[in-house]
Structure formats: structure tokens, C-alpha cells
Design an enzyme around this catalytic site. Structure first.
Site, short mmCIF file in Angstrom:
data_model
loop_
_atom_site.label_atom_id
_atom_site.label_comp_id
_atom_site.label_asym_id
_atom_site.label_seq_id
_atom_site.Cartn_x
_atom_site.Cartn_y
_atom_site.Cartn_z
N ALA A 29 -14.47 -5.77 -3.74
CA ALA A 29 -14.43 -7.08 -4.39
C ALA A 29 -12.99 -7.39 -4.77
CB ALA A 29 -15.31 -7.08 -5.64
N LYS A 78 -16.43 -14.99 -2.81
CA LYS A 78 -16.69 -14.62 -4.21
C LYS A 78 -16.14 -15.72 -5.13
CE LYS A 78 -15.28 -11.21 -7.67
NZ LYS A 78 -14.51 -10.00 -7.97
N VAL A 83 5.76 19.49 0.73
CA VAL A 83 6.72 18.41 0.51
C VAL A 83 8.08 19.07 0.25
CG1 VAL A 83 7.29 16.41 -0.94
CG2 VAL A 83 4.89 17.03 -0.58
N LEU A 128 -4.29 4.05 -5.73
CA LEU A 128 -4.89 4.94 -6.73
C LEU A 128 -3.91 6.01 -7.19
CD1 LEU A 128 -8.44 5.24 -5.12
CD2 LEU A 128 -7.80 3.90 -7.13
P1 FAD Z 1 -7.74 6.32 -0.84
O1 FAD Z 1 -8.72 5.36 -0.30
O2 FAD Z 1 -8.27 7.54 -1.52
O3 FAD Z 1 -6.82 6.76 0.36
C1 FAD Z 1 -6.00 7.90 0.28
C2 FAD Z 1 -5.45 8.21 1.64
O4 FAD Z 1 -4.57 9.30 1.52
C3 FAD Z 1 -6.50 8.60 2.66
O5 FAD Z 1 -6.17 8.05 3.92
C4 FAD Z 1 -6.37 10.12 2.72
O6 FAD Z 1 -6.77 10.64 3.95
C5 FAD Z 1 -4.88 10.26 2.51
N1 FAD Z 1 -4.49 11.58 2.05
C6 FAD Z 1 -4.75 12.16 0.86
N2 FAD Z 1 -4.24 13.40 0.83
C7 FAD Z 1 -3.61 13.59 2.01
C8 FAD Z 1 -2.92 14.67 2.60
N3 FAD Z 1 -2.76 15.84 1.98
N4 FAD Z 1 -2.44 14.53 3.86
C9 FAD Z 1 -2.61 13.36 4.54
N5 FAD Z 1 -3.27 12.30 4.04
C10 FAD Z 1 -3.78 12.43 2.79
N6 FAD Z 1 -10.64 -2.07 -6.08
C11 FAD Z 1 -10.81 -3.40 -5.99
O7 FAD Z 1 -9.83 -4.13 -5.87
N7 FAD Z 1 -12.06 -3.93 -6.03
C12 FAD Z 1 -13.17 -3.17 -6.22
O8 FAD Z 1 -14.27 -3.70 -6.23
C13 FAD Z 1 -13.00 -1.78 -6.38
N8 FAD Z 1 -14.05 -0.96 -6.60
C14 FAD Z 1 -13.83 0.36 -6.80
C15 FAD Z 1 -14.90 1.20 -7.16
C16 FAD Z 1 -14.66 2.55 -7.43
C17 FAD Z 1 -15.78 3.42 -7.86
C18 FAD Z 1 -13.37 3.09 -7.25
C19 FAD Z 1 -13.13 4.55 -7.47
C20 FAD Z 1 -12.33 2.29 -6.88
C21 FAD Z 1 -12.54 0.92 -6.68
N9 FAD Z 1 -11.49 0.08 -6.36
C22 FAD Z 1 -11.68 -1.26 -6.27
C23 FAD Z 1 -10.18 0.64 -6.10
C24 FAD Z 1 -9.94 0.68 -4.60
O9 FAD Z 1 -10.98 1.38 -3.97
C25 FAD Z 1 -8.62 1.36 -4.31
O10 FAD Z 1 -7.61 0.76 -5.07
C26 FAD Z 1 -8.26 1.18 -2.85
O11 FAD Z 1 -9.30 1.59 -2.02
C27 FAD Z 1 -7.02 1.95 -2.51
O12 FAD Z 1 -7.25 3.31 -2.47
P2 FAD Z 1 -6.08 4.21 -1.93
O13 FAD Z 1 -5.72 3.74 -0.57
O14 FAD Z 1 -5.04 4.25 -2.97
O15 FAD Z 1 -6.73 5.66 -1.90
#
Ligand code: FAD
Length: 506
Positions: free
Chosen positions: A53, A81, A192, A337
Site C-alpha cells: 500500500a 487507493k 565486507v 528497512l
Molecule cells: P527486503 O525486502 O528485505 O529486501 C532485502 C534484500 O536484501 C533482499 O533482496 C535480500 O535478498 C537482500 N539481502 C539481504 N542480505 C543479503 C546478503 N547477505 N547478500 C545478498 N543479498 C542480501 N511499506 C509500505 O510502503 N506499505 C506497506 O503497506 C507496507 N507494509 C508492510 C508490512 C510489513 C509487515 C512489513 C514488515 C513491512 C511493510 N512495508 C510497507 C515496508 C516495505 O515492505 C519495505 O519498506 C520494502 O519492501 C523495502 O524492503 P527492503 O527492500 O528494504 O528489504
């Protein structure tokens, strides 16, 4: 790091979730071939796979990248939305709507909501302020149309965002980024390497032993913060005492016949449940506080309150609300995150990613890597997190529920002074005080204050001083204009089918 002042020639992004691919897409689009961009991700680790969302500024992000809306909605099996319906938040059996757009329409120098308060407090109008929201009028009728630019029309008083499938979103952006030259490497970062001289990150090593060097690193590795915390130990400011939820169990279910053009958030005894309608399924999750409910019980609660048959198994996610003490340290910036998480109540995480990227582009370092740039980035980002944090806390604090421990804790908790100051203004004389950089503008604060039973003691003075304005007539005309406008709009499902039907929707 060298003291050369030339432009960066290589940027490495670690992580391929929404944050990684949004960053890769935007950097590739802005930097062109002047700098190589490499993204490392590990399919074995995967992504959080939620985050479905959004809020209206995402449309600016798409526009900046030249992404066509209909193609985007179609390829992400998305829907429109208009806001969030909050059920049982202030008290059981009560609901309100947080719309994307203003209440009523302006007809005087005094804002509409000041007059609405004057009339409501005097008992001359009944019902919630929601009745004067174009978004809510459309949402409850299950309708959708684009806003119109002509500011004399009531159809110009609303805004919108999207719901979409997080997996399809990352895939869509990956395609966009790879076409523009981003190099993707599959692999797990296991080490790293940092310079002994200044501690800057020099390279990361993958489980295949491949070494990937870079001048600047973007940590998009998710909650683990592999570079920013694992290597640089930037620190984390914990906000659990204000935002106590620390788990979410998520499961999609079969789609419903009517795709509602809004998110629903229903408060439960130990947290709240989201419902996000997409074209091919409905996303659901129970965000909860582990102190008040166990994981098995939370899963049962979620599974017993779905609209349709579950699609797949429930997934548990654990998090700690708060933010990184330094978002940018040395030659590494954390986006997504890895930078922090304030829970998904107002769909702000993807927005924070978007602004992290835009801020990085605005403060793009050269090889000198001036610490002044990091300092400015950190100061702006901290302020942005804190403003959003206060808005989220308001939802928890302003509850009259006393049927469960979580709500008793929240209504009694100390809150940041910055938030208390805002609440005091509204409670005393109905005024919204906000700084102009506030992500959530006045209508959002009004919706949550009034929706959660914070009623001003009196209406703002100016509204009381302008007795000559024919307010009742204007309000009647606005209500009629809304009714007429909604009557002409298509059902949301029909709109999607006509303009951006996803091939997987069937
Ligand atoms: P992730 O999706 O966790 O991606 C991390 C990446 O790093 C992956 O590709 C993984 O493979 C890689 N990685 C990790 N460690 C290593 C390693 N050692 N070597 C190589 N690669 C690695 N946001 C909204 O805006 N709207 C919403 O409705 C919403 N709902 C949510 C509900 C929940 C329960 C949660 C927990 C979060 C929600 N969010 C929402 C937040 C949103 O999901 C995240 O901000 C967004 O998906 C970004 O995540 P990310 O890419 O930072 O992390």
C-alpha cells in the site's frame, strides 16, 4: 578513500527488494552511463515480500521515471487507493476514514474545516467530517475516477495512490533498471572489506568468492542492515515504547468480487489487521505486539478473519520499530528497512525509500565524499522520520479503548513533546500546527484527531468572527456536488478492467 574530487564511477547496491530496485531504477535513470551501478541480491535469502500500500507521492516517483500509470497498475496487478478506513481504533464499533485529499472545498479565506468545526460544535450539522470527503464518498460507493485539474470542480479535491503486489513491483523495476544498464549479481554477501585507513567500505565478497568493489555503497539489505549496521555499526534508536508492535503475520487470500479502492485497518486486541485489495488477491496481515499475543494465537486470529480462502501459508515477520542513528555513514547510505521501520500503519515505508533516493540524488557525493553531505542527509532524514513517527503515535495514543492491555498501555504512555504540542493546539482551539515539510498535511491530522475522538473545545476564532459568510448554503452545495460527481463515476473494478486489467487477474 582517495581525496580526488572527480565524480563517482561505481555504486554498489546490496539488496534487491523494493528498496534495492527502486534505488537502482532511479539512479540508472538519473546517472545514465556516467557511473556503473551494480545490484547484488540473494534469491535464497529473499525479500520481505510485503509493502503493498502506498501514498500519493509515489505517483511523482513514477512520473519522474517516465512510468506510464496504466502499464504500471497492470503489471503489478495493482488497484487504486483513496485512503485508509480505520475500524475500531478509537472505540469498538466505530470507524473513520483517512482520505487522500481535502475535506469539503474552500469558499472563503477561512479554511473549510474551521467552519465545519464551528457548525459541528454548535450542533448545526450532524455526522462525521468524513461526509465532506470526496475520497470517502467515492470509497464507500466503490467508485474510482482520476481527479480533475480544474480547481473550481469538486473532482479536484482528492488525490490517490496505489496498492500493488510487492513481488511484481520489484520485478517491474528490475526490468526498468536492467534495460538502463544496471548490472545484477546473484549471490550472498558473506564479507565486507573496509579500508584500514578511514574505515570506508572498499568491497563486498560473495559466497562464490567473487569480490565486488565500489566507491559508494547503498545498503538495501533489509532489516539486517548488512553494511550500515553489520559493518559500520551505525546504531539504532529504538521506538518500541511509542510504537510497540513488533511482529506481523501476513497471508494473501482469494480476491473479492468488489475491489475496494481503499486499505482497511482494523484494530484488534493486540495490534491491528490490514486488508489490501489487489486485482488477483487480497493482502492481509496482523501487525501485533508480542508482549500481548503469541505468534500461534496471532496467526489463528488472522486466519479466522479473512474475506476469502487463504492463498499460501501465513508468514511471520519480526521487527523493531525505530531508526538507524546514522542513515549515511562514511561511503554508505541505508535505504529501506535497513534505515529503519516505523510499522506499516500509514504505508510510509516505500515513501521513505522514495525520499531517501531523491535526497541521495540531491546530495550526490563525489569521490571526496564530504562528510557535510552525510550530515545534511542524516539531519533531513531524521526530521522526516520523526514527523512521520509522531503521526503514527497519534493513532495509538488517541484511543479510548480500555478492553485490552495494549490499548490501556498506549492511551497512558508518554508521547514526544512535539506531538503533545500539536494535540494541545487542536484540543484547545481546533488549530493544526504543522511545519511545511510535514508529509501528512492538515486533512490527515484532522481525520485522525476527529476520527479518534479528539474534539476541540471550541472552533478556531476566525470561523466565529465571520458570521456574514453563508456557510450552511455552501456546505449544502458541496455535499450535492459530491453526490453528483460520484454518481457519474465508474465502479473501481470496472475502471481497472477497462484501463489496466492485469493478465493474472483472471
Ligand atoms: P527486503 O525486502 O528485505 O529486501 C532485502 C534484500 O536484501 C533482499 O533482496 C535480500 O535478498 C537482500 N539481502 C539481504 N542480505 C543479503 C546478503 N547477505 N547478500 C545478498 N543479498 C542480501 N511499506 C509500505 O510502503 N506499505 C506497506 O503497506 C507496507 N507494509 C508492510 C508490512 C510489513 C509487515 C512489513 C514488515 C513491512 C511493510 N512495508 C510497507 C515496508 C516495505 O515492505 C519495505 O519498506 C520494502 O519492501 C523495502 O524492503 P527492503 O527492500 O528494504 O528489504
Amino acid at each position: 578513500m582517495s581525496d580526488q574530487r572527480g565524480p563517482l564511477e561505481s555504486i554498489v547496491i546490496v539488496g534487491g527488494g523494493s528498496a534495492g530496485w527502486m534505488t537502482a531504477a532511479a539512479l540508472a535513470d538519473s546517472l545514465g552511463s556516467s557511473c556503473t551501478i551494480t545490484l547484488i541480491e540473494s534469491e535464497a535469502i529473499g525479500t520481505v515480500g510485503v509493502g503493498e500500500a502506498t501514498i500519493p507521492p509515489i505517483r511523482n516517483f513514477n512520473q519522474r521515471l517516465g512510468i506510464d500509470e496504466a502499464t504500471f497498475v497492470k503489471e503489478t496487478a495493482g488497484s487504486y487507493k483513496l485512503g485508509i478506513q480505520f475500524v475500531d481504533w478509537s472505540r469498538l464499533g466505530h470507524s473513520y476514514f483517512h482520505p487522500f485529499g481535502q475535506f469539503g472545498a474552500e469558499f472563503d479565506t477561512v479554511p473549510f474545516y474551521h467552519y465545519w468545526m464551528r457548525e459541528s460544535l454548535a450542533g448545526r450539522i450532524e455526522g462525521p467530517i468524513d461526509e465532506f470527503s470526496m475520497c470517502w464518498a467515492m470509497a464507500k460507493a466503490g467508485k474510482f475516477a482520476h481527479p480533475q485539474p480544474d480547481r473550481r470542480k469538486i473532482q479536484s479535491t482528492f488525490d490517490y495512490a496505489y496498492h500493488f503486489d510487492a513481488g511484481l513491483y520489484a520485478a517491474f523495476l528490475r526490468k526498468f533498471a536492467e534495460v538502463r544498464g544496471v548490472k545484477r549479481i546473484e549471490g550472498r554477501v558473506v564479507d565486507v572489506a573496509r579500508s584500514g585507513e578511514d574505515g570506508f567500505i572498499e568491497s563486498v565478497t560473495l559466497d562464490s568468492d567473487e569480490k565486488v568493489a565500489g566507491e559508494f555503497f547503498v545498503d538495501c539489505s533489509g532489516f539486517r542492515g548488512l553494511l550500515i549496521e553489520g559493518a559500520l555499526e551505525a546504531g539504532y534508536e529504538n521506538w518500541q515504547h511509542w510504537l510497540p508492535c513488533d511482529r506481523a503475520v501476513a497471508v494473501p487470500c482469494a480476491k473479492q468480487h468488489d475491489i475496494t479502492p481503499y486499505t482497511r485497518s482494523t484494530a484488534k486486541a493486540a495490534g491491528w489487521q490490514w486488508r489490501i485489495p489487489l486485482q488477483h488477491r487480497t493482502g492481509n496481515g496482523y501487525v501485533h505486539c508480542s508482549e500481548y499475543v503469541g505468534e500461534d494465537e496471532a496467526t489463528e486470529i488472522l486466519m479466522s478473519s479473512l474475506d476469502g480462502e487463504p492463498v499460501g501459508d501465513p508468514r511471520m515477520l519480526r521487527f523493531v520499530t525505530g531508526r538507524r542513528r546514522k542513515f549515511w555513514d562514511k561511503n554508505c547510505v541505508a535505504i529501506g528497512l535497513s534505515a529503519g521501520f516505523m510499522e506499516p500503519l500509514e504505508s510510509t515505508s516505500l515513501h521513505l525509500i522514495q525520499y531517501g533516493i531523491l535526497r541521495l540524488l540531491a546530495l550526490m557525493p563525489d569521490r571526496e565524499m564530504s562528510p557535510l553531505l552525510a550530515r545534511e542527509y542524516n539531519s533531513q532524514t531524521t526530521a522526516e522520520y520523526e514527523r512521520i513517527r509522531d503521526f503514527l503515535i497519534l493513532h495509538y495514543k488517541a484511543t479510548t479503548r480500555d478492553d485490552a492491555e495494549l490499548w490501556r498501555y498506549c492511551s497512558a504512555m508518554e508521547i514526544p513533546e512535539t506531538l503533545q504540542y500539536k494535540i494541545d493546539h487542536f484540543r484547545n482551539h481546533g488549530m493544526i500546527v504543522s511545519d511545511e515539510r510535514e508529509l501528512f498535511a492538515n486533512p490527515s491530522w484532522i481525520a485522525v484527531y476527529l476520527g479518534q475522538d479528539i474534539v476541540p473545545e471550541r472552533a478556531p476564532a476566525m470561523a466565529q468572527m465571520r458570521g456574514q459568510v453563508p456557510v450552511a448554503d455552501r456546505m449544502r452545495a458541496i455535499a450535492q456536488a459530491m453526490e453528483d460527481a460520484v454518481a457519474e463515476m465508474s465502479a473501481h473494478g470496472d475502471f481497472l478492467a477497462r484501463h489496466c486489467r492485469s493478465p493474472i487477474a483472471a
